[in-house]
Design a protein around this motif. Structure first.
Motif, PDB file in Angstrom:
ATOM      1  N   VAL A  82       1.945  -0.228 -10.792  1.00 26.16           N
ATOM      2  CA  VAL A  82       3.303   0.256 -10.508  1.00 26.16           C
ATOM      3  C   VAL A  82       3.299   1.761 -10.249  1.00 26.16           C
ATOM      4  CG1 VAL A  82       5.595   0.636 -11.503  1.00 26.16           C
ATOM      5  CG2 VAL A  82       4.480  -1.581 -11.758  1.00 26.16           C
ATOM      6  N   PHE A  83       2.659   2.523 -11.131  1.00 25.67           N
ATOM      7  CA  PHE A  83       2.627   3.973 -10.962  1.00 25.67           C
ATOM      8  C   PHE A  83       1.855   4.365  -9.698  1.00 25.67           C
ATOM      9  CE2 PHE A  83       3.275   4.265 -15.746  1.00 25.67           C
ATOM     10  CZ  PHE A  83       4.606   4.665 -15.625  1.00 25.67           C
ATOM     11  N   SER A  84       0.791   3.639  -9.408  1.00 24.52           N
ATOM     12  CA  SER A  84       0.009   3.923  -8.199  1.00 24.52           C
ATOM     13  C   SER A  84       0.845   3.687  -6.949  1.00 24.52           C
ATOM     14  CB  SER A  84      -1.248   3.050  -8.160  1.00 24.52           C
ATOM     15  OG  SER A  84      -2.114   3.346  -9.241  1.00 24.52           O
ATOM     16  N   PHE A  85       1.632   2.610  -6.958  1.00 24.25           N
ATOM     17  CA  PHE A  85       2.508   2.313  -5.814  1.00 24.25           C
ATOM     18  C   PHE A  85       3.533   3.435  -5.613  1.00 24.25           C
ATOM     19  CE2 PHE A  85       6.481   0.465  -4.175  1.00 24.25           C
ATOM     20  CZ  PHE A  85       6.021  -0.017  -2.952  1.00 24.25           C
ATOM     21  N   ILE A  86       4.119   3.891  -6.713  1.00 25.41           N
ATOM     22  CA  ILE A  86       5.103   4.981  -6.637  1.00 25.41           C
ATOM     23  C   ILE A  86       4.457   6.248  -6.074  1.00 25.41           C
ATOM     24  CG2 ILE A  86       6.572   6.517  -7.998  1.00 25.41           C
ATOM     25  CD1 ILE A  86       7.025   4.158  -9.924  1.00 25.41           C
ATOM     26  N   ILE A  87       3.250   6.548  -6.541  1.00 32.19           N
ATOM     27  CA  ILE A  87       2.541   7.750  -6.086  1.00 32.19           C
ATOM     28  C   ILE A  87       2.214   7.659  -4.598  1.00 32.19           C
ATOM     29  CG2 ILE A  87       0.310   8.938  -6.235  1.00 32.19           C
ATOM     30  CD1 ILE A  87       0.486   8.459  -9.286  1.00 32.19           C
ATOM     31  N   CYS A  88       1.734   6.500  -4.166  1.00 35.95           N
ATOM     32  CA  CYS A  88       1.374   6.327  -2.751  1.00 35.95           C
ATOM     33  C   CYS A  88       2.591   6.488  -1.848  1.00 35.95           C
ATOM     34  CB  CYS A  88       0.733   4.964  -2.534  1.00 35.95           C
ATOM     35  SG  CYS A  88      -0.924   4.814  -3.226  1.00 35.95           S
ATOM     36  N   ILE A  89       3.704   5.885  -2.247  1.00 34.23           N
ATOM     37  CA  ILE A  89       4.932   6.004  -1.452  1.00 34.23           C
ATOM     38  C   ILE A  89       5.387   7.461  -1.399  1.00 34.23           C
ATOM     39  CG2 ILE A  89       7.371   5.393  -1.330  1.00 34.23           C
ATOM     40  CD1 ILE A  89       5.485   3.158  -0.482  1.00 34.23           C
ATOM     41  N   THR A  90       5.346   8.138  -2.559  1.00 35.10           N
ATOM     42  CA  THR A  90       5.758   9.546  -2.617  1.00 35.10           C
ATOM     43  C   THR A  90       4.853  10.409  -1.754  1.00 35.10           C
ATOM     44  OG1 THR A  90       6.563   9.214  -4.874  1.00 35.10           O
ATOM     45  CG2 THR A  90       6.218  11.483  -4.159  1.00 35.10           C
ATOM     46  N   TYR A  91       3.546  10.161  -1.824  1.00 34.73           N
ATOM     47  CA  TYR A  91       2.569  10.930  -1.047  1.00 34.73           C
ATOM     48  C   TYR A  91       2.809  10.758   0.450  1.00 34.73           C
ATOM     49  CZ  TYR A  91      -2.010  12.735   0.402  1.00 34.73           C
ATOM     50  OH  TYR A  91      -3.021  13.464   0.986  1.00 34.73           O
ATOM     51  N   ILE A  92       3.066   9.529   0.864  1.00 36.36           N
ATOM     52  CA  ILE A  92       3.270   9.250   2.290  1.00 36.36           C
ATOM     53  C   ILE A  92       4.515   9.956   2.819  1.00 36.36           C
ATOM     54  CG2 ILE A  92       3.860   7.432   3.936  1.00 36.36           C
ATOM     55  CD1 ILE A  92       2.034   5.561   2.261  1.00 36.36           C
ATOM     56  N   PHE A  93       5.633   9.813   2.099  1.00 38.17           N
ATOM     57  CA  PHE A  93       6.872  10.424   2.580  1.00 38.17           C
ATOM     58  C   PHE A  93       6.836  11.954   2.480  1.00 38.17           C
ATOM     59  CE2 PHE A  93       8.554   6.128   1.993  1.00 38.17           C
ATOM     60  CZ  PHE A  93       9.329   5.995   3.140  1.00 38.17           C
ATOM     61  N   ASP A  94       6.066  12.464   1.536  1.00 31.34           N
ATOM     62  CA  ASP A  94       6.012  13.912   1.331  1.00 31.34           C
ATOM     63  C   ASP A  94       5.125  14.612   2.354  1.00 31.34           C
ATOM     64  OD1 ASP A  94       6.555  16.338  -0.181  1.00 31.34           O
ATOM     65  OD2 ASP A  94       4.487  16.208  -0.868  1.00 31.34           O
ATOM     66  N   ARG A  95       4.078  13.924   2.845  1.00 26.31           N
ATOM     67  CA  ARG A  95       3.077  14.610   3.659  1.00 26.31           C
ATOM     68  C   ARG A  95       2.899  14.059   5.076  1.00 26.31           C
ATOM     69  NH1 ARG A  95      -1.415  17.515   0.169  1.00 26.31           N
ATOM     70  NH2 ARG A  95      -0.187  17.935  -1.696  1.00 26.31           N
ATOM     71  N   LEU A  96       3.523  12.955   5.361  1.00 21.93           N
ATOM     72  CA  LEU A  96       3.321  12.355   6.676  1.00 21.93           C
ATOM     73  C   LEU A  96       3.803  13.268   7.801  1.00 21.93           C
ATOM     74  CD1 LEU A  96       2.182   9.821   7.990  1.00 21.93           C
ATOM     75  CD2 LEU A  96       4.472   8.812   7.910  1.00 21.93           C
ATOM     76  N   ASN A  97       4.877  14.010   7.552  1.00 23.34           N
ATOM     77  CA  ASN A  97       5.403  14.914   8.587  1.00 23.34           C
ATOM     78  C   ASN A  97       4.406  16.022   8.924  1.00 23.34           C
ATOM     79  OD1 ASN A  97       5.884  16.008   5.956  1.00 23.34           O
ATOM     80  ND2 ASN A  97       7.223  17.547   6.896  1.00 23.34           N
TER      81      ASN A  97
END
Length: 358
Positions: free
Chosen positions: A22-37
């Motif tokens: 669960v925590f890994s999923f949250i981190i991955c989603i946060t990482y993607i939205f934070d750095r994809l731009n």
């Protein structure tokens, strides 16, 4: 009791796996939205972005595991409390600590494992993450370590360099000073460039100055080879990110700094933190035991919220005491270990109160 221990261990590991996912999923989603731009801004391929996520994951895993351990302890012990299994075992004469012994043992194993993990896998992944994110995605130009790094390498030698390229073991602007027993200068070697290989430095455009019986002798060499046991990259550690250094590397750095008379207060804090950080897993598991029993009648989402809140409190305390240590308000060992000590005292107090009230 062995059957019960296996049952508790299986329940804890199952909950731990769930928490980590669960925590890994949250981190991955946060990482993607934070750095994809940023990836789109620099026109980097998505494959590099995925690689950067993979290399950053060990750091996140090390960070979330204490909270995951707390949540797993609350889930596993909470289920037993809700099913009145804790009450039945207490009636049979077992203490809370004995019931939770499998969790405590798992906490010890996990803490020891992450001491190894943080000093091996995490160090390498941090280096690779920096290489991918900084130089391949953001396309920054690699800059060798700059600024004069002065390190006393032996009792009678002082090393100075303008630029050190640790990747190629190359030095630019080398100055090597020799001192006599009275710490007077008796030798000076300078070189435009120097390349290290197999314990020797090859000096390019070198100048050797020696004081001999009151005479000052200067010699110039297009090429000159001198013995030099330490690699140039070892001196870069003065400015190296502590997240890219192991416990042994930081310990060695502190010794070299102390020999040179250079303060090592911040490095000592980082050294003690390398051991204190993994122990947080055990402490959080201990804290989760009384939390689980006290909140057994609440929904599991409440346990999740308590875990997140406690995690923020703990990492907030870590940041606070590290800042106090960096400002020399408290000693390095206390800066690293006080959060663990305070939360361990809290866990012990809550376990004692729970033991008395059940």
């Amino acid at each position: 009791m062995k059957i019960i221990d296996k049952y508790i261990t299986a329940s804890f590991l199952k909950s731990l796996f769930f928490a980590v996912v669960v925590f890994s999923f949250i981190i991955c989603i946060t990482y993607i939205f934070d750095r994809l731009n940023i990836v789109f801004k620099f026109g980097a391929p998505i494959s590099l972005f995925i690689l950067s996520l993979a290399y950053s994951y060990p750091a996140w895993l090390s960070l979330i595991f204490p909270v995951a351990g707390l949540l797993a302890a609350m889930f596993s012990m909470g289920d037993m409390a809700r099913n009145n299994e804790i009450t039945a075992l207490r009636t049979s004469g077992f203490s809370i600590l004995r019931i939770a012994a499998p969790l405590i043992f798992a906490g010890v194993i996990l803490s020891v494992f992450f001491m190894f993990f943080d000093n091996t896998v995490l160090i390498q992944s941090n280096k690779k993450y920096l290489s991918v994110w900084k130089y391949k995605i953001k396309k920054q130009v690699y800059q060798p370590n700059e600024g004069f790094n002065i390190v006393q390498i032996e009792n009678d030698k002082i090393f100075s360099a303008k630029i050190i390229d640790g990747n190629n073991e190359k030095i630019t602007g080398l100055i090597l000073l020799g001192l006599d027993t009275q710490m007077n200068l008796n030798e000076k070697i300078t070189a435009k460039e120097a390349i290290w290989k197999d314990g020797y430095l090859t000096l390019i455009d070198a100048t050797e100055s020696r004081f001999n019986n009151g005479n000052f002798i200067v010699k110039k060499f297009p090429l000159k080879t001198i013995q030099f046991t330490k690699k140039p990259s070892e001196f870069i550690n003065i400015k190296k990110n502590p997240d890219e250094m192991s416990y042994k590397e930081i310990s060695d750095l502190i010794i070299r700094l102390n020999k040179s008379g250079i303060p090592s207060h911040q490095e000592q804090i980082q050294k003690y933190s390398k051991l204190a950080k993994p122990v947080a897993i055990l402490i959080m598991i201990l804290l989760g035991i009384p939390f689980a029993i006290k909140t057994a009648k609440t929904a599991k989402i409440f346990s999740f919220a308590v875990s997140i809140f406690t995690g923020f409190l703990y990492w907030g305390a870590v940041s606070l005491f590290l800042a106090m240590g960096m400002n020399k308000t408290i000693k390095p060992m206390f800066a690293a270990w006080l959060p663990n000590i305070l939360f361990l005292i809290l866990a012990g107090f809550l376990i004692y109160k729970t033991e008395k009230s059940t």
